[in-house]
Motif scaffolding. Structure first.
Motif, PDB file in Angstrom:
ATOM      1  N   PHE A  80      50.514  14.463  20.875  1.00 50.65           N
ATOM      2  CA  PHE A  80      51.756  15.014  20.808  1.00 50.65           C
ATOM      3  C   PHE A  80      51.899  16.024  21.976  1.00 50.65           C
ATOM      4  N   TRP A  81      51.089  16.798  22.227  1.00 52.32           N
ATOM      5  CA  TRP A  81      51.273  17.728  23.157  1.00 52.32           C
ATOM      6  C   TRP A  81      51.332  17.425  24.466  1.00 52.32           C
ATOM      7  N   GLU A  82      50.196  16.433  24.535  1.00 48.85           N
ATOM      8  CA  GLU A  82      49.854  15.920  25.883  1.00 48.85           C
ATOM      9  C   GLU A  82      51.028  14.674  26.285  1.00 48.85           C
ATOM     10  N   SER A  83      51.572  14.120  25.243  1.00 47.37           N
ATOM     11  CA  SER A  83      52.830  13.288  25.629  1.00 47.37           C
ATOM     12  C   SER A  83      53.776  14.067  26.037  1.00 47.37           C
ATOM     13  N   LEU A  84      53.875  14.945  25.480  1.00 45.27           N
ATOM     14  CA  LEU A  84      55.165  16.030  25.886  1.00 45.27           C
ATOM     15  C   LEU A  84      54.999  16.464  27.328  1.00 45.27           C
ATOM     16  N   LEU A  85      53.725  16.866  27.738  1.00 51.19           N
ATOM     17  CA  LEU A  85      53.530  17.272  29.122  1.00 51.19           C
ATOM     18  C   LEU A  85      53.621  16.102  30.032  1.00 51.19           C
ATOM     19  N   SER A  86      53.219  15.140  29.722  1.00 51.07           N
ATOM     20  CA  SER A  86      53.370  13.783  30.526  1.00 51.07           C
ATOM     21  C   SER A  86      54.783  13.522  31.036  1.00 51.07           C
ATOM     22  N   VAL A  91      54.253  19.456  35.951  1.00 51.26           N
ATOM     23  CA  VAL A  91      53.312  20.060  34.894  1.00 51.26           C
ATOM     24  C   VAL A  91      52.340  18.722  34.833  1.00 51.26           C
ATOM     25  N   LYS A  92      52.917  17.595  34.636  1.00 53.57           N
ATOM     26  CA  LYS A  92      52.232  16.288  34.479  1.00 53.57           C
ATOM     27  C   LYS A  92      50.857  16.191  35.557  1.00 53.57           C
ATOM     28  N   SER A  93      51.185  16.558  36.823  1.00 61.05           N
ATOM     29  CA  SER A  93      50.395  16.100  37.810  1.00 61.05           C
ATOM     30  C   SER A  93      49.374  17.019  37.632  1.00 61.05           C
ATOM     31  N   ILE A  94      49.565  18.323  37.517  1.00 57.56           N
ATOM     32  CA  ILE A  94      48.759  19.654  37.517  1.00 57.56           C
ATOM     33  C   ILE A  94      47.629  19.511  36.309  1.00 57.56           C
ATOM     34  N   TYR A  95      48.378  19.361  34.891  1.00 59.33           N
ATOM     35  CA  TYR A  95      47.760  19.289  33.736  1.00 59.33           C
ATOM     36  C   TYR A  95      46.724  18.052  33.994  1.00 59.33           C
TER      37      TYR A  95
END
Length: 212
Positions: A80-86, A91-95
């Motif tokens: 869920f956390w990764e889908s939120l960051l995506s 933030v998506k590119s860096i993470y």
């Protein structure tokens, strides 16, 4: 006097640098406590400052996160956390870039930095030490085939910068030394030599490289 002065420097320089690095790490991790409400901070509860408490808190948080992520509920939370960051563009590119590198380097199943290799670089007849990072992927693998290996060649004395090479597997010689020994050898510019190998002196390419 010059001899004794140099001898003293050789003793004190590693000690001072070690303590400076440790002090920087402890001070940095202690800043994590600033995220805790003032009334619950160790300084307020104990009445005095405890250096290094941030290190203990960081270790507890990391271990607790690992335990939580190991079960079904924790894995659902991570997804869920990764889908939120995506959904956040920058933030998506860096993470995901950092996550891909960390997963490759720290995963117990990965092959990155598991072998020290002897290769000819930057030209034939000149040798240097590199580290296996895998095999070519993507369209590069389509053009090069399966008989190539990906190698990271660090610079001296700063191994965090270097060069990424894709060279024929037959040109990579697997060394009988650990990655730690190879790193020490590189960082010291050849001064700190690894222990002698029991392997015969003839250099033989690692035929079984990446075929594990």
């Amino acid at each position: 006097m010059k001899k004794y002065f140099v001898t003293g420097l050789l003793i004190w320089i590693p000690l001072v640098i070690t303590f400076v690095v440790l002090a920087w790490i402890i001070t940095t991790l202690d800043q994590i406590l600033l995220l805790v409400p003032p009334t619950f901070r160790p300084d307020a509860l104990l009445g005095f400052h405890v250096p290094g408490i941030g290190v203990v808190v960081s270790l507890v948080v990391i271990v607790a996160t690992g335990l939580a992520a190991a079960n079904f509920v924790g894995q659902r939370m991570v997804r869920f956390w990764e889908s939120l960051l995506s959904r956040i563009p920058v933030v998506k590119s860096i993470y995901y870039s950092v996550k891909q590198v960390s997963d490759t380097l720290l995963s117990s199943n990965g092959q990155a930095f598991r072998k020290a290799l002897l290769i000819q670089y930057p030209r034939e007849g000149m040798w240097t030490i590199g580290f296996q990072t895998g095999s070519p992927g993507g369209d590069a693998a389509h053009h090069l085939g399966n008989d190539f290996v990906s190698v990271y060649v660090p610079t001296t004395p700063n191994p965090t910068s270097g060069f990424f090479l894709m060279l024929p597997r037959k040109d990579a010689i697997e060394l009988d030394m650990s990655v730690d020994e190879a790193l020490k050898y590189i960082i010291s510019m050849g001064v700190v030599s690894p222990p002698p190998s029991n392997r015969p002196p003839a250099l033989k390419p690692a035929a079984a490289l990446l075929n594990q």
